[in-house]
Design an enzyme around this catalytic site. Structure first.
Site, PDB file in Angstrom:
ATOM      1  N   GLU A   1      48.761  70.379  57.824  1.00 56.21           N
ATOM      2  CA  GLU A   1      48.431  69.770  56.523  1.00 56.21           C
ATOM      3  C   GLU A   1      49.584  68.902  56.008  1.00 56.21           C
ATOM      4  O   GLU A   1      49.353  67.865  55.380  1.00 56.21           O
ATOM      5  CB  GLU A   1      48.081  70.869  55.514  1.00 56.21           C
ATOM      6  CG  GLU A   1      46.737  71.531  55.834  1.00 56.21           C
ATOM      7  CD  GLU A   1      46.488  72.795  55.027  1.00 56.21           C
ATOM      8  OE1 GLU A   1      47.340  73.713  55.069  1.00 56.21           O
ATOM      9  OE2 GLU A   1      45.458  72.880  54.348  1.00 56.21           O
TER      10      GLU A   1
ATOM     11  N   GLU B   1      43.736  79.278  59.802  1.00 54.96           N
ATOM     12  CA  GLU B   1      43.560  80.109  58.602  1.00 54.96           C
ATOM     13  C   GLU B   1      42.430  81.124  58.712  1.00 54.96           C
ATOM     14  O   GLU B   1      42.552  82.241  58.227  1.00 54.96           O
ATOM     15  CB  GLU B   1      43.349  79.224  57.358  1.00 54.96           C
ATOM     16  CG  GLU B   1      44.607  78.500  56.882  1.00 54.96           C
ATOM     17  CD  GLU B   1      44.863  77.185  57.597  1.00 54.96           C
ATOM     18  OE1 GLU B   1      44.132  76.863  58.562  1.00 54.96           O
ATOM     19  OE2 GLU B   1      45.787  76.459  57.190  1.00 54.96           O
TER      20      GLU B   1
ATOM     21  N   ALA C   1      52.084  77.978  55.996  1.00 54.34           N
ATOM     22  CA  ALA C   1      52.589  78.675  54.811  1.00 54.34           C
ATOM     23  C   ALA C   1      53.065  80.056  55.261  1.00 54.34           C
ATOM     24  O   ALA C   1      52.600  80.587  56.279  1.00 54.34           O
ATOM     25  CB  ALA C   1      51.471  78.788  53.782  1.00 54.34           C
TER      26      ALA C   1
ATOM     27  N   GLY D   1      49.472  75.020  57.256  1.00 55.60           N
ATOM     28  CA  GLY D   1      50.165  74.102  56.351  1.00 55.60           C
ATOM     29  C   GLY D   1      51.026  73.085  57.089  1.00 55.60           C
ATOM     30  O   GLY D   1      51.346  72.022  56.535  1.00 55.60           O
TER      31      GLY D   1
END
Ligand code: CAA
Length: 254
Positions: free
Chosen positions: A111, A131, A63, A108
């Protein structure tokens, strides 16, 4: 630049291309990704969907950190739910999905890859859930899907350390299906897509449904659903074609 969708010969290709940020996902990228996924879901002609990053350096570097840097807790939760909903839409696509990972799949990015059914990685790919190095936790499904895919031991190692893992390490953990030499990546993915396309679309769709539902519940409920969907296959002309072709010693036409 952003997300592009092309559909050709039963294959949908979604390319996330934001070269200035190694394909990191901001709101605009996620909105475009959702539109692409909706178009695929509404197109009965699509039998395989491929997700990849633009360029060779990165699949998706997570992200967008700049976008998230000044979020409030409420905005953070909303952003997490939005990302989760887009990735859920990917995992709920009726057709099989393949993530093609040719570089960084971070946060992300990993993910996104694990929201797809299959992952084919270049030998140059690398994976991480970094993260905690940013003071946050995975927010687009990583704590749940990664644990289900590779088990709590490896998932916790990835998430607690934030370390990068090579393609071969990812293969050993069961995070990717195959590792392919960088220059053969697209060729291998195309062959895999063709192999899927040669099978019965109805059979593949029902098999995916049985697997996905089975993962959510008990073995007994999963087996009940499998039996019901197995029965349903016999209402499809594809079952007749598949079995007739076997008896007639020819390839089935689906
Ligand atoms: N968000 C925003 N910008 C990013 C980015 C990200 N996730 N990843 C890379 N970029 C940008 C860099 O800021 C840089 O921009 P500038 O040229 O304007 O400075 C550009 O992309 C190129 O990156 P680098 O110069 O850093 O390239 P590098 O080869 O030296 O390093 C990298 C590559 C290791 C991927 C490094 O960029 C990096 O560590 N990126 C962050 C990865 C990350 O932490 N991802 C997780 C985000 S959090 C998340 O995803 C939460 C979630 O669960 C949803």
């Amino acid at each position: 630049m952003g997300v592009t969708l092309t559909i050709d010969q039963h294959i949908a290709r979604v390319v996330i291309d934001r070269p200035e940020a190694l394909n990191a996902m901001n709101e605009s990228v996620l909105v475009q990704m959702k539109q692409a996924v909706d178009s695929i879901q509404n197109n009965e002609n699509v039998r395989v969907a491929i997700f990849m990053g633009g360029g060779v350096k990165s699949f998706v570097a997570g992200a967008d950190i700049n976008y998230m840097s000044s979020m409030t807790p409420l905005e953070g939760e909303k952003w997490g739910k939005f990302g989760q909903s887009v990735f859920m839409a990917i995992s709920e696509l009726r057709c099989p999905t393949i993530a093609v990972i040719q570089g960084y799949a971070l946060g992300g990015g990993t993910e996104l890859a694990i929201s797809c059914d299959l992952r084919i990685a270049s030998e140059k790919a690398c994976f991480a859930q970094p993260e905690v190095k940013l003071g946050i936790i995975p927010g687009f499904g990583g704590t749940q899907r990664l644990t289900r895919l590779i088990g709590p031991g490896y998932a916790k190692q990835m998430i607690f350390t934030g370390d990068q893992f090579s393609a071969l390490q990812a293969l050993a953990m069961g995070l990717v299906n195959e590792v392919v030499s960088h220059d053969k990546l697209i060729e291998r993915v195309d062959a895999l897509a063709q192999s899927i396309i040669s099978g019965s679309p109805n059979g593949i769709r029902l098999a995916k449904e049985a697997i996905e539902h089975g993962l959510q519940g008990s073995l007994n409920k999963g087996l009940q659903l499998e039996a019901a969907l197995f029965g349903l296959c016999f209402a499809s002309p594809e079952q007749r074609e598949g079995m007739t072709a076997f008896v007639e010693k020819r390839k089935p036409k689906f």
